[in-house]
Design an enzyme around this catalytic site. Structure first.
Site, PDB file in Angstrom:
ATOM      1  N   HIS A 457      13.063  95.303  -3.913  1.00  0.00           N
ATOM      2  CA  HIS A 457      13.396  94.136  -4.734  1.00  0.00           C
ATOM      3  C   HIS A 457      12.504  94.046  -5.955  1.00  0.00           C
ATOM      4  O   HIS A 457      12.956  93.876  -7.086  1.00  0.00           O
ATOM      5  CB  HIS A 457      13.267  92.871  -3.874  1.00  0.00           C
ATOM      6  CG  HIS A 457      13.495  91.615  -4.639  1.00  0.00           C
ATOM      7  ND1 HIS A 457      12.472  90.880  -5.185  1.00  0.00           N
ATOM      8  CD2 HIS A 457      14.636  90.977  -4.973  1.00  0.00           C
ATOM      9  CE1 HIS A 457      12.965  89.848  -5.799  1.00  0.00           C
ATOM     10  NE2 HIS A 457      14.277  89.867  -5.680  1.00  0.00           N
ATOM     11  N   ARG A 563       9.635  87.148 -47.185  1.00  0.00           N
ATOM     12  CA  ARG A 563       9.313  85.733 -47.369  1.00  0.00           C
ATOM     13  C   ARG A 563       8.135  85.640 -48.324  1.00  0.00           C
ATOM     14  O   ARG A 563       6.995  85.885 -47.943  1.00  0.00           O
ATOM     15  CB  ARG A 563       8.949  85.094 -46.047  1.00  0.00           C
ATOM     16  CG  ARG A 563      10.010  85.185 -44.966  1.00  0.00           C
ATOM     17  CD  ARG A 563       9.479  84.567 -43.674  1.00  0.00           C
ATOM     18  NE  ARG A 563      10.461  84.578 -42.593  1.00  0.00           N
ATOM     19  CZ  ARG A 563      10.568  85.562 -41.693  1.00  0.00           C
ATOM     20  NH1 ARG A 563       9.759  86.614 -41.763  1.00  0.00           N
ATOM     21  NH2 ARG A 563      11.465  85.489 -40.742  1.00  0.00           N
ATOM     22  N   ARG A 620      12.917  86.491 -50.930  1.00  0.00           N
ATOM     23  CA  ARG A 620      13.353  85.088 -50.886  1.00  0.00           C
ATOM     24  C   ARG A 620      12.316  84.235 -51.603  1.00  0.00           C
ATOM     25  O   ARG A 620      11.129  84.289 -51.271  1.00  0.00           O
ATOM     26  CB  ARG A 620      13.506  84.604 -49.444  1.00  0.00           C
ATOM     27  CG  ARG A 620      14.127  83.211 -49.391  1.00  0.00           C
ATOM     28  CD  ARG A 620      14.261  82.683 -47.982  1.00  0.00           C
ATOM     29  NE  ARG A 620      12.959  82.465 -47.379  1.00  0.00           N
ATOM     30  CZ  ARG A 620      12.760  82.184 -46.095  1.00  0.00           C
ATOM     31  NH1 ARG A 620      13.790  82.091 -45.293  1.00  0.00           N
ATOM     32  NH2 ARG A 620      11.556  81.989 -45.625  1.00  0.00           N
ATOM     33  N   CYS A 833      20.003  86.270 -41.364  1.00  0.00           N
ATOM     34  CA  CYS A 833      18.565  86.494 -41.285  1.00  0.00           C
ATOM     35  C   CYS A 833      17.859  85.550 -40.315  1.00  0.00           C
ATOM     36  O   CYS A 833      16.636  85.526 -40.274  1.00  0.00           O
ATOM     37  CB  CYS A 833      17.927  86.400 -42.663  1.00  0.00           C
ATOM     38  SG  CYS A 833      17.730  84.748 -43.277  1.00  0.00           S
TER      39      CYS A 833
END
Lengths: 887, 887
Positions: A457, A563, A620, A833
């Site tokens: 398991h 960014r 951006r 994004c």
């Protein structure tokens, strides 16, 4: 066959492999094997429809009892035994089995039909009193737990007490008389605890077991498993009622688990484990460490040969690596279950490639055989830094799930959960794991067990979760009070750091340095196959050189999201220049600060463009509120004031004045470009000048500028006009021919609705699905954490919309935006994004929306390449199926 | 007639009254009057299309010069004068005129055609050297200001200097020689300031004036006026070129303004003012206080009779109260302009009702004659409490705009703006106002002028804005340094409190008590007419007895929004019980607190239900985040801790733990109902028990429960199930037959998209347009204040979406929600409860969406009744027009 019952026996079956949702995976597999003529114990499957009926109405469907009774009569006829017969009793197992494989998650009761009468028949039939009594006590234990919901430990107490009394080491050494005493004690405990005993009537036993299995569908641990594996609720489980065969009957009996190929490495040889004289649960439970399948060849060559021929037939039939449960009863082989074998990432990739080369599957199917979320991270998962000399391992075990992890030693599931919630990394050490440990295992960074093999398991759950696991480390003992572990005479206390290498099976004291998973040739080949089979581009989110390099190395086709605010937050010089630009009152000084920022920005942009060597890069423009750049505690306010030669009070009051009630919805994104145009102008100037610099170096950059948080087309037009003006001012001379594409973030619901007008102003759109989700749901991602668990636990929501894209709401807005955007501009390039871009479950949805690119974090690039390929294949298949249906 | 030029002269015209958008309001009025045969000076209108061409391309359209030249030749032919002729010169006025009336906002130049030659001709022609020179200096002044953009004061200096030198008191007393010196000085100032002089060539003068008028469309003050009055940009102004007539020619000459009915009271007698021997601008500017029109009857009976006949013809033709500008030149009457007369609310209602009774207009038209935003508040505007004995007024003037206001005395426009931004109420006192004062006037609570009559700029602007105004308070003088005002020998300093009663014309020292505008019989009759003409129900937002009573008294048809959180915040007992429920850890204590809350809630709900006497009441369940109820400063934290017998640190840490990054999008609305079901259960129980109590009192309450912030249909189902269960538990016995309707707030974009599923769970929907705007725009209403002004100033947005419903984004979501909701449930009842519900501009949009009810603050109920009626009439008319066009 009737409404709810599907019979099967060697050579014939009512069901087929394709009826998974009706019969469950197990029932469908049994039916298919029976049809193929494999040696399957006769039985019947009660369909998931009966379960749904039961869950909805709280009772079994009318007529079901009669039909099951008829099925039992059929089994009596086939086996020649009698239901409740005290001379030759028919015994059955009652096992759950949902449509999706949920190993160990659901409940089963074996040896149903045993009572004080029929056990005597079983003794007579088998000639082995201890065997028969062992069957009975197992039945009592399972019935107690499954039907009456008793604690497993409660029914273990009489056994442990008897072992102690008899001064033997294992239960197998108890005498028949001692077993009878144990059984009496168990039955008494049940009556004391529950108020009634296990019914004597086999049919009553059967109904109770079937009902309990149905109800187990809604048990917390089953629900937890489904949530963890994103299996939708509401389907229900089937129940398989099958003639018992006994791997624990005699020394020519055994139970085992076999894989048609190696589930850890993928090597094309069968792999398996078995225990002589044992029932299947003993293998899986990890109570005893099993022997390798190869040993069967020696001991039972005929069985081994039959098994080998089954492997071939089944692989040829299913065209996949399979896992079988088998039992040998007095030398006769029975197959109890077949399913697609759980496998590691290494195995998945190798099996897919091998089967492709063996022409068992085609390229499309190969792509579908690797799960980007479960398998790819395996191959990328951390390994112990090979450049560092390893200390001597404190213990070795079976390499059950690959990868390495470091963490603090814990010995209990609850502690694993608590510490991991506190943000600690933990290594869970257990004798073995069972289904109740699932939450603890998934909270741990790695699992280490003292017993059990590769098919235990613990091993299979760890592989399922993609966490390293070492099994069967037999030299290791857990201190009885759980305060630590002993390895020989060494004591390692709870909380001590360990390093577990699931790829080699070694465990080390202390924290060894880990590095990202290395190059794997098969993975590279597989990823290249995926690249050929996909349509969506995969780009990387990168704000610096490191991200750009990692993304490129992992196969990103450009930077989809740089960014720019992260560039400005990347060191104190940049941060302080930004603070000066925001804080100083005088225009002249602000202009000076902007000059500094321009210089920094230009340098950073040029570096990235040089690194990306002509791949596209999307910058951006500034997105967060200005307060993000400012100091908020006293110390940093004072430091900032000193650096900028301002009064701390002035800094503090300016910081205060920029505070917002709901910053997520305040002055940020392109609103900054409207209100403080000089900042965007500086950024665009830096991008243009950096582009000119790298052109002068002979690189032809592909530059895109992305405008965040657009809410209105007029707002966008204003910002686009300003950007174009700045570009025109600074792009001249030999660079005239360079074109910079402009894009708009679609992350505000209104922008999605206005996409037609917006698409007229820009070249591309990029969905920011994080913000789009926040706004569509009116739910802050950050703040929702405190109530989302309630929504998931109470099954109000099936998924956290911040983890899995909400197709109903957010998805409709995306569909609207793309439809309207492409109406205005059929060439419109569209990307995603948000965090959802990395989520393979949404990739097919993005494929259906005709999204052009996804951009993800560097480490997610390989997963995204696989997910995009699978999405394409799946979508094309769905289209083909729809076309066929239409024809 | 050609592309851009529309001629007119008494008896004939190219244009008509319906061509407002092409000719402007003034040009269309002149054309219509010419067609009706009224005495209109001959002239031509240059269309708004030419203006648009000019504004877009920066130059006059080709061919326009030639066509205007032909028009001038036509005027030469009609008048017998010559353009630039030094013996009998043709002079023209050049006046702007947009499609929407913008009184005083746009520019004009009179006496175009005058130069050193033609002025001699005018002297000869008029026989009055001083008159001719006065015309010339006016032309120079206006040309300097309008074409060269000079400061008005600059060209006033030579006049004031000459008055001082000549030791006379007014300019009228200057000699011809002195005027010639003044004119020379003015012309010199212009050359010094601008570098060139006014061109000598009349045609050059004309072009420059036309261009300047075109450009004036984009002047800040015109833009400000359009924004204030919600007139869309981009239409442009027409230019009217008209033969000059002279009200200042001789003693048989005059200029005046006349209304066909009284613009302040609405009384059905003509009302007007005139100045003998003056040009029109003298009347409007307020420099001299004019005489009443009735005096004309004595002095020029023929003119008076002709004017009276014009009033009748025009009212019969236009079916409205009209305002005329007229000039009498040597005893001959000329009408220079006609427009719908600006009027007070009192006048609007009275005129509408009178014209209805006179059968000039029908019911629909009567409804359209009252502007809910401008006129209705007039009738509800505060008056001085009649129960209080008034002190002696310090000064009296003309009652120019009704209502009373209190505030601090200011003498300057800038100060009025500054103080009002600080939140102070100010009374602006000026000698007169001009277009540059518009921002100051709108910042003031009332306006008081020393000169000017009811038709002065100050009076008409104040009436337009609905603020009280007293004009022509001649006993009052403003201290030259602006430090205060003199009334006789009394000095009242800046900053002192004043009370202005615009209904009586009295001004009082000190702050008198004001009460809400009283019952007005005509208003009641008018509102009842509106009630018959509307389809949308008007309900009231009320959380307490006072709100319920006021709303009912003002005609609300039930409570559309009872914010239950306001009930719990209404006193410290309730608040503390709520805090206890939130803050105490022990479940038992929390249950106790909920018991207290239940008692409070039940009492408050019963009170409201009794007050509403069987009108529907919608209770919105708890909406704000729990932190809204908690103390946040140290003092209140300590008080709360003491009251709840807790440690202050525990209170503080619990308060801290409930803080959210973006509370607007956090744990609030029905999320509270999911996470803390006991709170909603308590609320519903209270509502049910209160309903039973009032039923026992013999009232049959209509109770609706509104569920806030729904994001998902499953979430709604959960809350609805809980509510229904609580209702079932507590509504029994004789009250079984009572049904409580359930509704969902649609204020989250996703809910709008899911409206079909949502509508299956509830009886009604209510749009929360405030939150829907915030989320659709990703813009916090609170935080957007700091950047919205930039968006408006830079004309990126035409309206603040929090003031005027955004039809593009928010409106589309509403349309989608209604369409989908009614698809599932055609009987679905739909309302609007955001601030936009009170906004008359959106009422027609709501009408077109088939919204069933609007719910507004108590004081807005009458406005909303009118707005809903107008919306219905306007929408029906638009439908009828569309049908006609289709046929």
């Amino acid at each position: 066959m009737n409404e709810y019952i599907y019979h099967f026996s060697q050579g014939s079956a009512d069901g087929t492999a394709s009826m998974k949702s009706l019969l469950g995976a197990k029932g469908a597999g049994l039916a298919e094997m029976a049809r193929l003529g494999l040696s399957v114990p006769p039985g019947m499957t009660v369909s998931t429809e009966a379960c749904r009926y039961y869950l909805e109405r709280g009772g079994l469907p009318p007529g079901l009892l009669v039909d099951v009774q008829k099925g039992i009569e059929r089994l009596e006829y086939i086996t020649g035994r009698g239901w409740g017969d005290r001379t030759s009793p028919l015994l059955v197992s009652v096992r759950s089995g949902g449509a999706e494989s949920m190993p160990g998650m659901m409940d089963s009761v074996l040896n149903v039909g045993l009572n004080e009468d029929t056990v005597e028949g079983l003794i007579e039939q088998s000639g082995d009193e201890i065997f028969a009594l062992d069957c009975w006590r197992r039945m009592i234990q399972m019935y107690g737990v499954v039907v009456f919901g008793l604690d497993e430990e409660l029914l273990q107490v009489p056994i442990d007490a008897a072992i102690a009394r008899a001064e033997v080491s294992v239960a197998q050494d108890l005498s028949a008389g001692q077993w009878r005493a144990v059984i009496d004690e168990m039955r008494l405990s049940i009556v004391e605890e529950v108020g009634v005993g296990i019914p004597r009537d086999p049919t009553e036993q059967l109904w109770a077991a079937v009902g309990a299995v149905f109800e187990s569908w809604n048990s917390p641990r089953a629900a937890a498993y489904r949530r963890l594996h994103h299996i939708g609720g509401g389907v229900g489980t089937a129940v398989n009622i099958m003639t018992m065969v006994f791997g624990n009957l005699d020394q020519k009996s055994a139970s085992g688990v076999a894989f048609t190929r190696n589930p850890v490495t993928g090597a094309p040889q069968p792999y398996g484990e078995y225990l002589p004289c044992a029932q299947g649960e003993d293998v899986v439970s990890g109570n005893r460490t099993p022997r390798l399948l190869s040993a069967v060849e020696e001991r039972m060559p005929a069985v081994y040969a039959e098994l080998g021929s089954y492997f071939k037939r089944l692989e040829g039939h299913y065209r996949d690596m399979l896992e079988l449960e088998f039992t040998v009863e007095s030398g006769r082989l029975w197959i109890l279950q077949v399913r697609k074998g759980m496998r590691t990432g290494q195995a998945a990739v190798r099996i897919a490639l091998d089967m492709l080369d063996e022409e068992l599957i085609d390229l499309d199917e190969a792509v579908m055989r690797v799960d980007p979320d479960r398998h790819v991270p395996d191959l990328l998962s951390p390994i112990i830094d090979p450049s560092v000399e390893r200390p001597v391992a404190v213990v070795h075990g079976l390499a059950a799930s690959p990868g390495a992890a470091v963490g603090r030693l814990v010995t209990g599931t609850a502690e694993a959960i608590t510490r991991s919630r506190r943000g600690e990394s933990v290594i869970l050490v257990r004798p073995r794991t069972s289904t109740g440990d699932i939450d603890g295992v998934s909270a741990a960074k790695a699992v280490l067990t003292t017993t059990g093999g590769l098919t235990s398991h613990a091993a299979s759950v760890a592989r399922g979760l993609g966490i390293p696991c070492v099994c069967g480390a037999q030299e290791l003992r857990i201190a009885p009070d759980g305060s630590g572990i002993f390895i020989g005479d060494n004591f390692i206390a709870r909380g001590e750091p360990l390093t577990v290498d699931g790829s080699s099976g070694s465990v080390y004291l202390d924290t060894l340095p880990l590095i990202e998973g290395g190059e794997d040739e098969r993975l590279q080949r597989f990823l290249e196959i995926c690249d050929r089979q996909r349509r969506m581009e995969i780009r990387v989110n990168a704000n610096d050189l490191d991200g750009a390099r990692r993304g490129s190395a992992l196969g990103a086709e450009g930077i989809g999201l740089c960014r720019t605010e992260q560039m400005l937050l990347s060191d104190s010089g940049r941060l302080m220049a930004m603070r000066r630009a925001i804080l100083v009152g005088e225009e002249g000084e602000a202009a000076g600060a902007l000059e500094d920022l321009l210089r920094f920005h230009r340098h950073d942009v040029a570096q990235i463009l040089r690194t990306m060597m002509g791949w596209p890069v999307t910058f951006r423009l500034l997105d967060p509120p200005l307060s993000r750049f400012l100091p908020h505690d006293e110390v940093s306010i004072n430091q900032t004031a000193a650096a900028l030669e301002m009064e701390p009070e002035d800094v503090a009051s300016r910081v205060e004045s920029l505070k917002e009630a709901n910053p997520m919805m305040g002055l940020r994104g392109c609103r900054l470009g409207v209100v403080h145009p000089s900042i965007y102008a500086m950024q665009v100037q830096a991008i243009v000048e950096a582009s000119r610099m790298v052109i002068d170096d002979g690189i032809r950059p592909i530059v895109e500028i992305l405008i965040p948080l657009v809410a209105d087309v007029e707002e966008l037009r204003r910002v686009v006009d300003q950007i174009n003006q700045t570009i025109a001012e600074h792009l001249h001379g030999a660079h005239d021919s360079m074109s910079i594409e402009l894009g708009a973030m679609i992350e505000i619901p209104r922008a999605a609705l206005q996409a037609e007008e917006i698409a007229e102003c820009v070249d591309f759109l990029c969905f920011g699905t994080n913000d789009l989700t926040q706004l569509s749901w009116g739910m802050s991602g950050e703040d929702s954490r405190r109530f989302m668990s309630t929504y998931l636990d109470e099954q109000i929501l099936s998924h956290d919309p911040f983890e899995t894209l909400d197709r109903t709401g957010v998805g409709e807005l995306m569909r609207i935006a793309i439809q309207r955007g492409r109406r205005a501009n059929p060439e419109l390039f569209v990307g995603v994004c948000g965090d959802h871009a990395r989520e393979s479950g949404s990739a097919r949805f993005f494929e259906s929306l005709d999204i052009d690119y996804l951009t993800v974090e560097p480490s997610d690039v390989p997963m995204a390449r696989v997910a995009a390929a699978r999405a394409f294949v799946a979508y094309e298949r769905a289209l083909a199926a729809a076309r066929m249906q239409a024809e």
